[in-house]
Write an enzyme that holds these catalytic residues in place. Structure first.
Site, mmCIF file in Angstrom:
data_model
loop_
_atom_site.group_PDB
_atom_site.id
_atom_site.type_symbol
_atom_site.label_atom_id
_atom_site.label_comp_id
_atom_site.label_asym_id
_atom_site.label_seq_id
_atom_site.Cartn_x
_atom_site.Cartn_y
_atom_site.Cartn_z
ATOM 1 C CG ASP A 412 -1.041 -17.523 11.511
ATOM 2 O OD1 ASP A 412 -0.847 -17.053 10.373
ATOM 3 O OD2 ASP A 412 -2.176 -17.733 11.970
ATOM 4 C CD GLU A 488 -7.700 -11.979 9.166
ATOM 5 O OE1 GLU A 488 -8.874 -11.606 9.358
ATOM 6 O OE2 GLU A 488 -7.292 -13.126 9.426
ATOM 7 C CD GLU A 492 -2.632 -11.533 16.264
ATOM 8 O OE1 GLU A 492 -3.243 -11.863 17.292
ATOM 9 O OE2 GLU A 492 -2.618 -12.228 15.226
#
Length: 700
Positions: A412, A488, A492
């Site tokens: 991430d 996912e 973002e």
């Protein structure tokens, strides 16, 4: 600019990378990551094949696909295994130690054994290996019905199996294969040369596979040196033209010129949609008319309506007052980043609604909150440089792989650092002196996932998260998975590259503006192609059964789509594709008909007990695109429990800056979903150009 530190949780890359590669930063979210984690024996999807390297051989699978209402999955079956006969016996039961000999944007070169090298190039319809000690071809899942040369040259063999599959084998020199039992073919150990294996989906495709079998790619580079443009160039060996495969997003963006030719009937099945043949060793990809939707920089276009100013200002003053009384209480990198980006939004909204008197308070808050992460004074956490793989980790993630959502194992990074970049970009805009002082630290954060350089001159790997072949990001980090890489949260991901663009604007860095704008554009188109699943989908990428329960795909994996809906209700599945709510969000959700589908699909779940207020806010934000009054009424009825990256001010700003839907406003969206007839039109256009019908190249 951040202190070096040794991680206790990261794997040692020396086991799987050739020694010459270890002096430079190494990829941590690449398409071949499974090859260099744990035992290195998990398959990877090298379109159109699943490839597994184990026990001294390379196993090739043309994957089968199954689906349910909640998932779509590609299944690995060991169709063919290619190895060297002299090493097959010794490799059995021995520990496998393949090595990555080279890698680049579009390929990885794998030394499967001392005498067998594989050139795994993405989108290549052939699997190409070179051998110095003969070749063995085996099938463990099937049996050979027939294995025979196609002519007297012994350079082409047809392999038919009990599964009904047919593979073609090409060699650059005569090769004699002898059959042992019903599942093993071997050449003499003296054979040395290049062998290519291709699955034959349809008999009509064999002529093209023959025609282009002699030219094979060994490496591929993607270049980003112009706004809204990515250029592919492959290095090749052999003679003739190069045949590759394009996925649906490639076909949307493929620049129409004389250097490429689309073979509209040459198709391989894929979880990403049909892969279509393209002849040409250089492609130019351009996302086209989406460029005018990326023209918003800091603010929304066309902007808020005057009748909403008082409502926005009232909420703005209240949210700014809360900055002083509600300090950030978390040490989590992700949650902290959301908090500072949320505050930065208030400064930009204040500019839009002409309320400049609150900006100094936002500036003070941001300086106090951001600076400690840059100068190393933040208590409880902070950024460090990890030299083994080459990139940033957090102090908490240095010893705990689960801390900071896996930041310490490179999970991430673009999500989390994107929030920091957004806040820093705004702070530099409103306080240039602070920006000059902390420019090096800001660019160090940027470099972690936005480095374009290659090799040992760079401190971080090239584009850590962005996949230049799939044209979107992956988030998984150094985690082995049979489903491959995954992502996912497309909102973002878009925010990460949008934040990079804004940082370029703050520092007047044109090259960063170009790179950030280009990656933002492709991330948006990829989200619309693979994460958005409208019922009226001309592409038919996903089966009806799956689309009925999934207007948005929760998780896109290399080999899988979706998760179990029961663990992720519709409003959350929608919300994670929206957040954070920004000016750029209007480009991500400009298809008004699809937005209406999303809201109607997710709204029934909002009435159940336990539905989160924060997630409701994102549903209402999308409803505001086509029914602002209804959305405003619902938004004002929400409790104060907005998403931790959102505020009432930001939600009201969004709703009041929505203009009435216009047919003209989303004309370009017809190109954002692949349709087979587009390939036909593109192929006809290129064929006409090849005959000189139009002369100069022009954009489709």
């Amino acid at each position: 600019m951040f202190p070096p530190a040794a991680s206790t949780v990261l794997p040692d890359p020396a086991r799987f990378f050739a020694p010459g590669l270890l002096s430079a930063p190494l990829p941590t979210n690449s398409f071949f990551q499974n090859f260099v984690l744990k035992n290195g024996d998990m398959p990877e999807y090298i379109h159109p094949y699943l490839i597994k390297s184990a026990a001294g051989g390379l196993t090739v699978c043309y994957p089968r696909r199954s689906h349910s209402a909640s998932t779509i999955v590609q299944t690995f079956v060991a169709d063919l295994t290619v190895s060297s006969p002299s090493e097959t016996a010794t490799a059995a039961g021995a520990q496998h130690h393949h090595r990555v000999a080279a890698f680049d944007d579009l390929s990885v070169t794998l030394d499967v054994s001392p005498s067998l090298r594989a050139f795994l190039v993405r989108g290549c319809p052939y699997v190409t290996v070179s051998t110095t000690a003969g070749i063995s071809v085996a099938t463990s899942a099937h049996a050979f019905v027939d294995a025979a040369p196609c002519d007297r040259t012994l350079t082409k063999w047809r392999l038919r199996m009990t599964s009904g599959q047919t593979f073609l084998l090409y060699a650059d020199a005569p090769i004699q294969l002898s059959q042992s039992g019903d599942s093993q073919l071997s050449s003499a150990c003296g054979f040395s040369g290049v062998v290519r294996v291709a699955y034959l989906p349809a008999a009509a495709m064999e002529a093209d596979l023959d025609r282009y079998s002699q030219c094979f790619p060994t490496a591929g580079e993607a270049v980003l040196n112009r706004p809204f443009s990515i250029e592919y160039t492959w290095r090749t060996q052999g003679s003739g033209d190069l045949l590759m495969l394009a996925h649906p997003l490639h076909l949307q963006a493929l620049y129409d010129d004389l250097s490429v030719r689309v073979l509209k009937d040459f198709r391989y099945r894929s979880i990403d949609g049909d892969l279509v043949g393209v002849v040409g060793s250089s492609w130019i990809l351009n996302p086209g008319p989406i460029s005018r939707y990326l023209s918003p920089t800091w603010h929304a276009k066309p902007g808020y309506t005057d009748d909403g100013v008082d409502e926005i200002v009232a909420a703005l003053r209240k949210d700014v007052d809360c900055l002083a009384s509600c300090p950030i209480m978390t040490s989590s990198c992700y949650l902290y980043g959301k908090a500072i980006a949320r505050a930065a939004r208030l400064a930009l909204i204040a500019e839009e609604v002409r309320c400049p008197d609150v900006i100094p308070e936002v500036r003070r808050f941001l300086i106090a909150a951001v600076t400690p992460w840059l100068d190393g004074s933040f208590e409880g956490n902070g950024f460090l440089y990890e030299p083994k793989w080459g990139g940033l980790v957090t102090r908490q993630g240095l010893t705990d792989p689960g801390a900071d959502s896996g930041f310490g194992i490179y999970n991430d990074h673009h999500y989390q650092l994107g929030y920091f970049l957004y806040a820093i970009a705004v702070l530099v805009r409103i306080d240039p002196a602070w920006g000059r002082k902390y420019k090096s630290e800001a660019y160090s954060i940027l470099a972690d996932f936005m480095t374009l350089a290659r090799g040992s001159d760079a401190m971080c790997t090239r584009l850590r998260n962005f996949d230049l072949w799939k044209l979107h990001s992956w988030a998984s980090g150094l985690t082995e998975s049979g489903d491959g890489r995954s992502q996912e949260r497309t909102g973002e991901a878009v925010n990460a590259y949008y934040g990079a663009k804004l940082l370029g604007l703050s520092y007047k860095d044109n090259s960063l503006i170009t790179a950030g704008t280009t990656l933002t554009a492709f991330e948006i188109l990829a989200a619309r192609t693979w994460w958005h699943a409208p019922m009226e989908d001309g592409a038919m990428l996903y089966p009806d059964e799956f689309r009925r329960g999934n207007r948005v795909v929760n998780v896109v994996w290399a080999n899988k789509r979706g998760e179990h809906p029961g663990s992720c209700p519709p409003e959350r599945r929608l919300g994670v594709q929206v957040l954070p709510l920004l000016p750029i969000t209007q480009a991500l959700f400009s298809d008004v008909a699809f937005v209406r589908e999303l809201v109607e699909w997710s709204t029934p779940a909002l009435s159940r007990q336990g539905a989160g207020e924060g997630w409701k806010g994102f549903v209402y934000a999308l409803e505001g695109i086509y029914d602002k009054d209804s959305a405003l009424e619902k938004a004002m009825a929400l409790s104060t429990a907005h998403d931790d990256g959102n505020t009432l001010t930001n939600l009201l700003w969004w709703l009041h800056s929505r203009s009435p839907p216009s047919n003209h406003a989303s004309e370009w969206l017809t190109i954002c979903l692949f349709r087979p007839q587009m390939v036909d039109a593109l192929a006809k256009s290129l064929e006409g150009r090849a005959h000189g019908a139009r002369g100069h190249a022009a954009r489709r």
